[in-house]
Design an enzyme around this catalytic site. Sequence first.
Site, mmCIF file in Angstrom:
data_model
loop_
_atom_site.group_PDB
_atom_site.id
_atom_site.type_symbol
_atom_site.label_atom_id
_atom_site.label_comp_id
_atom_site.label_asym_id
_atom_site.label_seq_id
_atom_site.Cartn_x
_atom_site.Cartn_y
_atom_site.Cartn_z
ATOM 1 N N ALA A 115 0.809 -1.237 0.000
ATOM 2 C CA ALA A 115 0.000 0.000 0.000
ATOM 3 C C ALA A 115 0.835 1.277 0.000
ATOM 4 O O ALA A 115 0.270 2.368 0.104
ATOM 5 C CB ALA A 115 -0.991 0.030 1.166
ATOM 6 N N ALA A 116 2.154 1.163 -0.147
ATOM 7 C CA ALA A 116 2.971 2.379 -0.194
ATOM 8 C C ALA A 116 2.572 3.255 -1.377
ATOM 9 O O ALA A 116 2.410 4.467 -1.251
ATOM 10 C CB ALA A 116 4.450 2.013 -0.277
ATOM 11 N N GLY A 117 2.430 2.631 -2.550
ATOM 12 C CA GLY A 117 2.019 3.394 -3.727
ATOM 13 C C GLY A 117 0.624 3.964 -3.596
ATOM 14 O O GLY A 117 0.356 5.090 -4.038
ATOM 15 N N ASP A 118 -0.275 3.207 -2.976
ATOM 16 C CA ASP A 118 -1.639 3.684 -2.770
ATOM 17 C C ASP A 118 -1.654 4.889 -1.844
ATOM 18 O O ASP A 118 -2.377 5.868 -2.072
ATOM 19 C CB ASP A 118 -2.506 2.561 -2.183
ATOM 20 C CG ASP A 118 -2.526 1.324 -3.065
ATOM 21 O OD1 ASP A 118 -2.465 1.479 -4.301
ATOM 22 O OD2 ASP A 118 -2.604 0.213 -2.518
#
Length: 300
Positions: free
Chosen positions: A247-250
């Site tokens: 979820a880093a990109g999210d």
Amino acid sequence: MKRTVVVGSVNRDYTFLLDHLPDRGETILSRRSYSSTGGKGANQAAALSKMGLEVAMIGAVGADEPGERAVEALAAYGVSVDHIIKKNVPTGSAFICVDKNAHNTIVVDPGANGALSCEDIDSAAQVIAEADFCLMQLEINLEVVAHAAEICREHGGKVVLNPAPAQKIPDELLSLTDYLIPNETELALLTGCEVNCHTAVAAARRLTDRGVKAVIVTMGEEGSCYVDGRQDFFIPAAETSAVDTTAAGDSYIGAFLSALSRGYEVRTAMEFASLAASITVSRQGAADSIPLLEEVERLL
């Protein structure tokens, strides 16, 4: 407050914490496992809401317990769930392996996400028409993404596309995209180029040449870069101790759009997004690991 609509996937995530990622044919035991709400669409909707935006989710779940739990979790984050449709297939699921260095592998079963149709988009067309941003990913069918993009642009909104998982994207959809936000692996698959911090700009230009208004490439600990028809620049990653990169990109995308909505220039919005991502990777989980707006603002 600007309105954002997310058209995308809603999953139940099953995460396994491992000492190392398994090799081909290898069976290993996890140190711990847990389940949570996930899917790139749901994660990004949660990130947007946590970052202070008014956000509606358009997606599909099954008529089952994982679907009910996912909808309840999104509602608890403050996301409007009126346009999450129940389908007669199981809710999508993702199986995530995370090693002790925070690297991960993910396998996704689309489930109900694959049943989301253009007709479902038509039933929620008013929500898309009223949105300032329409944020999408590629865990739903490509024709559904393109249809939602057409509605958004027809009514003056901006289309934001996170091309994950990467696949070939027709020029017609690229020309409707205001911000394309891939990671380096996705950019490589989209362009056929080797992508690193030295080659990302040239690779991204291949996509602006095909009609994308702007490309933002997220490269983990290497930072992120911005490319449009006039300029390009790099933003370094914020320092952190990574535990889980899920979820880093999210988180980055949610924080970026939140900052744009509050009047930040693109460069400053990317710096803000990097801070949000640095908090996310310091925690385990997907949507649950994404920080609140005030947590990020304390780091400014």
